[in-house]
Design a protein around this motif. Structure first.
Motif, PDB file in Angstrom:
ATOM      1  N   ALA A  62       0.498  -1.526  -0.192  1.00  0.00           N
ATOM      2  CA  ALA A  62       0.147   0.014   0.283  1.00  0.00           C
ATOM      3  C   ALA A  62       1.291   1.576   0.036  1.00  0.00           C
ATOM      4  O   ALA A  62       1.983   1.264   1.063  1.00  0.00           O
ATOM      5  CB  ALA A  62      -0.887  -0.110   1.407  1.00  0.00           C
ATOM      6  N   ASP A  63       1.084   2.199  -0.807  1.00  0.00           N
ATOM      7  CA  ASP A  63       1.139   3.843  -1.157  1.00  0.00           C
ATOM      8  C   ASP A  63       0.538   4.079  -0.026  1.00  0.00           C
ATOM      9  O   ASP A  63      -0.934   4.341  -1.911  1.00  0.00           O
ATOM     10  CB  ASP A  63       1.922   3.730  -2.428  1.00  0.00           C
ATOM     11  CG  ASP A  63       2.358   5.933  -2.760  1.00  0.00           C
ATOM     12  OD1 ASP A  63       1.868   6.296  -1.886  1.00  0.00           O
ATOM     13  OD2 ASP A  63       3.032   4.910  -3.702  1.00  0.00           O
ATOM     14  N   THR A  64       0.216   5.423   0.781  1.00  0.00           N
ATOM     15  CA  THR A  64      -0.504   5.984   0.820  1.00  0.00           C
ATOM     16  C   THR A  64      -0.471   7.156   0.579  1.00  0.00           C
ATOM     17  O   THR A  64      -1.254   8.468   0.807  1.00  0.00           O
ATOM     18  CB  THR A  64      -0.882   6.199   2.310  1.00  0.00           C
ATOM     19  OG1 THR A  64       0.025   6.130   2.518  1.00  0.00           O
ATOM     20  CG2 THR A  64      -1.216   4.479   3.004  1.00  0.00           C
ATOM     21  N   HIS A  65       0.022   8.482  -0.796  1.00  0.00           N
ATOM     22  CA  HIS A  65       0.160   9.406  -1.046  1.00  0.00           C
ATOM     23  C   HIS A  65       1.017   9.066  -2.374  1.00  0.00           C
ATOM     24  O   HIS A  65       2.852   8.887  -1.681  1.00  0.00           O
ATOM     25  CB  HIS A  65       0.913  10.557  -0.174  1.00  0.00           C
ATOM     26  CG  HIS A  65       0.360  11.741  -0.361  1.00  0.00           C
ATOM     27  ND1 HIS A  65      -0.394  11.925  -0.329  1.00  0.00           N
ATOM     28  CD2 HIS A  65       1.621  12.661  -1.399  1.00  0.00           C
ATOM     29  CE1 HIS A  65      -0.385  13.703  -0.234  1.00  0.00           C
ATOM     30  NE2 HIS A  65       1.168  13.661  -1.166  1.00  0.00           N
ATOM     31  N   ASN A  66       0.664   9.311  -3.353  1.00  0.00           N
ATOM     32  CA  ASN A  66       1.775   9.597  -4.357  1.00  0.00           C
ATOM     33  C   ASN A  66       0.579  10.112  -5.515  1.00  0.00           C
ATOM     34  O   ASN A  66      -0.403  10.623  -5.968  1.00  0.00           O
ATOM     35  CB  ASN A  66       1.347   8.212  -5.099  1.00  0.00           C
ATOM     36  CG  ASN A  66       2.374   8.616  -6.783  1.00  0.00           C
ATOM     37  OD1 ASN A  66       2.555   9.306  -7.347  1.00  0.00           O
ATOM     38  ND2 ASN A  66       2.781   7.648  -7.349  1.00  0.00           N
ATOM     39  N   ASP A  67       1.125  11.636  -5.992  1.00  0.00           N
ATOM     40  CA  ASP A  67       0.460  12.823  -6.041  1.00  0.00           C
ATOM     41  C   ASP A  67       0.642  12.283  -7.508  1.00  0.00           C
ATOM     42  O   ASP A  67      -0.043  13.695  -9.195  1.00  0.00           O
ATOM     43  CB  ASP A  67       1.065  13.769  -6.845  1.00  0.00           C
ATOM     44  CG  ASP A  67       0.957  15.149  -5.196  1.00  0.00           C
ATOM     45  OD1 ASP A  67      -0.020  14.883  -4.762  1.00  0.00           O
ATOM     46  OD2 ASP A  67       1.872  14.848  -4.141  1.00  0.00           O
ATOM     47  N   LEU A  68       0.426  11.420  -8.642  1.00  0.00           N
ATOM     48  CA  LEU A  68       0.289  11.374  -9.143  1.00  0.00           C
ATOM     49  C   LEU A  68      -0.618  11.464 -11.019  1.00  0.00           C
ATOM     50  O   LEU A  68      -1.274  11.638 -12.108  1.00  0.00           O
ATOM     51  CB  LEU A  68       0.291   9.628 -10.378  1.00  0.00           C
ATOM     52  CG  LEU A  68      -0.301   9.099  -9.673  1.00  0.00           C
ATOM     53  CD1 LEU A  68      -1.801   9.088 -10.979  1.00  0.00           C
ATOM     54  CD2 LEU A  68      -0.261   7.134  -9.620  1.00  0.00           C
ATOM     55  N   LEU A  69      -2.018  12.310  -9.519  1.00  0.00           N
ATOM     56  CA  LEU A  69      -3.392  12.131 -10.208  1.00  0.00           C
ATOM     57  C   LEU A  69      -3.492  13.565 -10.394  1.00  0.00           C
ATOM     58  O   LEU A  69      -3.461  14.295 -11.248  1.00  0.00           O
ATOM     59  CB  LEU A  69      -4.353  12.628  -9.449  1.00  0.00           C
ATOM     60  CG  LEU A  69      -5.726  12.523  -9.258  1.00  0.00           C
ATOM     61  CD1 LEU A  69      -6.286  11.241 -10.746  1.00  0.00           C
ATOM     62  CD2 LEU A  69      -6.918  12.784  -8.541  1.00  0.00           C
ATOM     63  N   MET A  70      -1.857  14.068 -10.347  1.00  0.00           N
ATOM     64  CA  MET A  70      -1.774  16.006 -10.493  1.00  0.00           C
ATOM     65  C   MET A  70      -1.508  16.095 -12.134  1.00  0.00           C
ATOM     66  O   MET A  70      -1.627  16.659 -13.107  1.00  0.00           O
ATOM     67  CB  MET A  70      -1.149  16.525  -9.970  1.00  0.00           C
ATOM     68  CG  MET A  70      -1.115  17.361  -8.321  1.00  0.00           C
ATOM     69  SD  MET A  70       0.051  18.167  -7.364  1.00  0.00           S
ATOM     70  CE  MET A  70       0.429  19.043  -8.164  1.00  0.00           C
ATOM     71  N   ALA A  71      -0.037  14.838 -12.929  1.00  0.00           N
ATOM     72  CA  ALA A  71       0.485  14.482 -13.701  1.00  0.00           C
ATOM     73  C   ALA A  71      -0.836  13.950 -14.837  1.00  0.00           C
ATOM     74  O   ALA A  71      -0.866  14.816 -16.143  1.00  0.00           O
ATOM     75  CB  ALA A  71       1.345  14.012 -13.759  1.00  0.00           C
ATOM     76  N   VAL A  72      -1.679  13.823 -14.114  1.00  0.00           N
ATOM     77  CA  VAL A  72      -2.688  12.974 -14.927  1.00  0.00           C
ATOM     78  C   VAL A  72      -3.369  14.226 -15.554  1.00  0.00           C
ATOM     79  O   VAL A  72      -3.815  14.293 -16.558  1.00  0.00           O
ATOM     80  CB  VAL A  72      -3.652  11.830 -14.449  1.00  0.00           C
ATOM     81  CG1 VAL A  72      -4.739  11.552 -15.649  1.00  0.00           C
ATOM     82  CG2 VAL A  72      -2.809  11.158 -14.448  1.00  0.00           C
ATOM     83  N   ALA A  73      -3.743  14.642 -14.439  1.00  0.00           N
ATOM     84  CA  ALA A  73      -4.785  16.115 -14.763  1.00  0.00           C
ATOM     85  C   ALA A  73      -4.870  16.990 -15.774  1.00  0.00           C
ATOM     86  O   ALA A  73      -5.331  17.934 -16.127  1.00  0.00           O
ATOM     87  CB  ALA A  73      -6.210  16.146 -13.403  1.00  0.00           C
ATOM     88  N   ALA A  74      -3.302  17.585 -15.525  1.00  0.00           N
ATOM     89  CA  ALA A  74      -2.105  18.283 -16.169  1.00  0.00           C
ATOM     90  C   ALA A  74      -2.763  18.363 -18.015  1.00  0.00           C
ATOM     91  O   ALA A  74      -2.583  19.054 -18.306  1.00  0.00           O
ATOM     92  CB  ALA A  74      -1.330  18.112 -16.034  1.00  0.00           C
ATOM     93  N   ARG A  75      -2.540  16.586 -18.347  1.00  0.00           N
ATOM     94  CA  ARG A  75      -3.579  16.588 -20.247  1.00  0.00           C
ATOM     95  C   ARG A  75      -4.333  16.835 -19.987  1.00  0.00           C
ATOM     96  O   ARG A  75      -5.316  16.488 -19.233  1.00  0.00           O
ATOM     97  CB  ARG A  75      -2.694  14.631 -19.729  1.00  0.00           C
ATOM     98  CG  ARG A  75      -1.301  14.873 -20.492  1.00  0.00           C
ATOM     99  CD  ARG A  75      -0.375  14.477 -18.780  1.00  0.00           C
ATOM    100  NE  ARG A  75       1.024  15.389 -19.264  1.00  0.00           N
ATOM    101  CZ  ARG A  75       2.022  15.006 -18.528  1.00  0.00           C
ATOM    102  NH1 ARG A  75       2.131  15.274 -17.378  1.00  0.00           N
ATOM    103  NH2 ARG A  75       2.676  15.093 -19.361  1.00  0.00           N
ATOM    104  N   PRO A  76      -4.832  17.083 -21.289  1.00  0.00           N
ATOM    105  CA  PRO A  76      -6.116  16.581 -21.987  1.00  0.00           C
ATOM    106  C   PRO A  76      -6.835  15.609 -21.283  1.00  0.00           C
ATOM    107  O   PRO A  76      -6.904  14.742 -21.789  1.00  0.00           O
ATOM    108  CB  PRO A  76      -6.014  16.967 -23.614  1.00  0.00           C
ATOM    109  CG  PRO A  76      -4.762  17.397 -23.247  1.00  0.00           C
ATOM    110  CD  PRO A  76      -3.999  17.060 -22.536  1.00  0.00           C
ATOM    111  N   PRO A  77      -8.346  15.949 -21.186  1.00  0.00           N
ATOM    112  CA  PRO A  77      -9.266  15.198 -20.414  1.00  0.00           C
ATOM    113  C   PRO A  77      -9.131  13.339 -21.729  1.00  0.00           C
ATOM    114  O   PRO A  77      -9.330  12.291 -20.700  1.00  0.00           O
ATOM    115  CB  PRO A  77     -10.244  15.718 -20.659  1.00  0.00           C
ATOM    116  CG  PRO A  77     -10.495  16.988 -20.213  1.00  0.00           C
ATOM    117  CD  PRO A  77      -9.260  17.721 -21.092  1.00  0.00           C
ATOM    118  N   ALA A  78      -9.238  14.026 -22.370  1.00  0.00           N
ATOM    119  CA  ALA A  78      -9.318  12.762 -23.803  1.00  0.00           C
ATOM    120  C   ALA A  78      -8.082  11.661 -23.094  1.00  0.00           C
ATOM    121  O   ALA A  78      -7.788  10.396 -24.035  1.00  0.00           O
ATOM    122  CB  ALA A  78      -9.126  13.405 -25.042  1.00  0.00           C
ATOM    123  N   SER A  79      -7.128  11.915 -22.536  1.00  0.00           N
ATOM    124  CA  SER A  79      -5.856  11.215 -22.729  1.00  0.00           C
ATOM    125  C   SER A  79      -5.416  10.800 -21.223  1.00  0.00           C
ATOM    126  O   SER A  79      -3.970  10.344 -21.303  1.00  0.00           O
ATOM    127  CB  SER A  79      -4.596  12.039 -22.664  1.00  0.00           C
ATOM    128  OG  SER A  79      -4.410  13.024 -22.111  1.00  0.00           O
TER     129      SER A  79
END
Length: 346
Positions: A12-29
Motif C-alpha cells: 500500500a502506497d498512501t501518497h502519490n501525486d500522480l493524479l496531478m500529472a494525469v489531470a494536467a493533460r487534456p481529458p481525452a488522454s
C-alpha cells in the motif's frame, strides 16, 4: 526471497501525486497517459493499494479550487474506467478486497488540504458521494479549517469549522489525515477523534527535526486511535544531511515509528513527487523547496518512484525484521484499517 515476499504482500502506497500529472493533460488522454506512464511503474513496484491525493495548485486558489478539485476527481474516475482491466476505484473495504482478488490495483481517492471545501463543511458529503475516502484539512499554510505545519508558530488549534469537519468526516466514514497539519492542530484532532486517524505521509521528528514530521507523542496519539502512520520517503524529511539520503535512513524512520507507535501502526507513504514536479510546466503548486527548506526533488537512490518499493522490503528483511512484521509495514496495516473503516458511516 525478498521479491517473493514483496509480491505476496498487499503493498500500500498512501501518497502519490500522480493524479496531478494525469489531470494536467487534456481529458481525452487521461486514461491513456495513466496506462502508459504510471501503470507500469505501479505494477513493477508491486503496488496493490494506491491512495490518490487531490492536491490543488496555488493558481486555482481560492476561486477555482472547487472546480479543479472536481476536475481531478473526474480524472480519477476516467482513468479508472479507462483501465478497468487493471485498476478499480474503491469506496470501502469490500471493494478493495474484490479488486485485489481480481488482480487489480485498488485506488482510493483522498483530499489534500481540501481548499475546494474551505469552511463549507457540507461539501465533504458531496465529495464523499463522488468517492473521496481520506481527507486532510491543511497543507503548508493557513486554511479556514486549520493551520498547516508551516504555521506552527501560531500555536493554533482547529477553527470552529475545522472541529465541525472532523465530526463530519467521522460521520461519513472518511478517514482523517493529520499529515501537513500544524502541531497544535494534530493535538486538537487527537482530542476530538472517536475513530481512527492516519498520517498518509509523515516521518519521525525524533530523527529529523522538521515541522512536517511527527513527534513521538503524536505517533503514540495516532496509534491510540487505531490509526496508521505512513512514513514519507522524501529525502529531506529523513535527514538534514544529504549524505544520509539513504535507504538505511528511511528504514531508521520506519523502525522508529514501529518502536514508538507499535508494529500495527506503521505503513508507507512515499510521496513520490519528483516526477510530477519535474514534468509539469510551469512547476506545480507552491515553491515546495522554499517552503520545505531543502530540495524536494532530491530522492533516496533507488526510490525515485514506485518501481523502487521492493527495495524497502529487502532492506527490512536485511535488518532482521520477521516476515509477518514486514507484511504489516509494507501494506498490511493500511489494508486492515481500510477494511475496517473506509466508507463506513458512524
Amino acid at each position: 526471497m525478498s521479491i517473493e515476499l514483496h509480491r505476496r504482500a498487499v503493498v500500500a502506497d498512501t501518497h502519490n501525486d500522480l493524479l496531478m500529472a494525469v489531470a494536467a493533460r487534456p481529458p481525452a488522454s487521461w486514461a491513456r497517459f495513466f496506462r502508459e506512464r504510471w501503470l507500469p511503474q505501479l505494477r513493477d513496484g508491486g503496488v496493490d493499494l494506491q491512495v490518490l491525493p487531490v492536491f490543488i495548485d496555488d493558481g486555482f486558489r481560492p476561486e477555482g479550487a472547487l472546480r479543479e478539485t472536481l476536475r481531478m476527481v473526474e480524472a480519477a474516475h476516467v482513468l479508472a474506467e479507462g483501465n478497468a482491466d487493471e485498476v478499480s476505484l474503491c469506496r470501502d473495504g469490500e471493494e478493495i478486497d474484490q479488486a485485489l482478488a481480481d488482480g487489480k490495483i485498488a485506488l482510493v481517492l483522498a483530499l489534500e488540504s481540501a481548499p475546494g471545501v474551505d469552511a463549507d463543511v457540507e461539501l465533504f458529503s458531496t465529495l464523499h458521494r463522488l468517492g473521496v475516502r481520506v481527507a486532510s484539512i491543511a497543507h503548508w499554510g493557513r486554511t479556514p479549517l486549520a493551520d498547516g505545519s508551516g504555521e506552527d508558530a501560531t500555536g493554533s488549534r482547529l477553527t470552529a469549522a475545522g472541529v465541525e469537519a472532523v465530526a463530519e468526516l467521522e460521520r461519513l466514514g472518511v478517514i482523517f489525515d493529520v499529515s501537513h497539519l500544524g502541531a497544535t492542530g494534530v493535538e486538537h484532532v487527537l482530542e476530538l477523534a472517536t475513530r481512527p486517524v492516519m498520517a498518509t505521509h509523515s516521518s519521525a521528528r525524533a530523527l529529523r527535526d522538521h515541522h512536517r514530521n511527527l513527534t513521538d507523542d503524536q505517533l503514540r496519539g495516532v496509534a491510540a486511535t487505531g490509526g496508521v502512520v505512513c512514513v514519507n520517503f522524501v529525502a529531506g524529511f529523513l535527514s538534514a544531511d544529504p549524505a544520509e539520503y539513504t535507504l538505511d535512513r528511511l528504514v531508521d524512520h520506519i523502525e522508529h515509528v514501529a518502536s514508538v507507535a507499535g508494529i500495527d501502526h506503521v505503513g508507507l507513504g512515499p510521496d513520490f513527487i519528483r516526477e510530477v514536479t519535474l514534468e509539469l510546466t510551469p512547476p506545480c503548486c507552491e515553491d515546495m523547496s522554499a517552503l520545505a527548506g531543502f530540495d524536494v526533488n532530491a530522492t533516496v537512490p533507488g526510490l525515485e518512484g514506485p518501481r523502487g518499493l521492493p527495495l524497502v522490503t529487502e532492506a527490512l528483511l536485511r535488518r532482521g525484521h520477521p516476515e509477518p512484521d514486514v507484511l504489516q509495514i509494507v501494506g498490511g496495516n493500511v489494508h486492515r484499517l481500510f477494511q475496517k473503516e473506509l466508507g463506513r458511516p458512524a
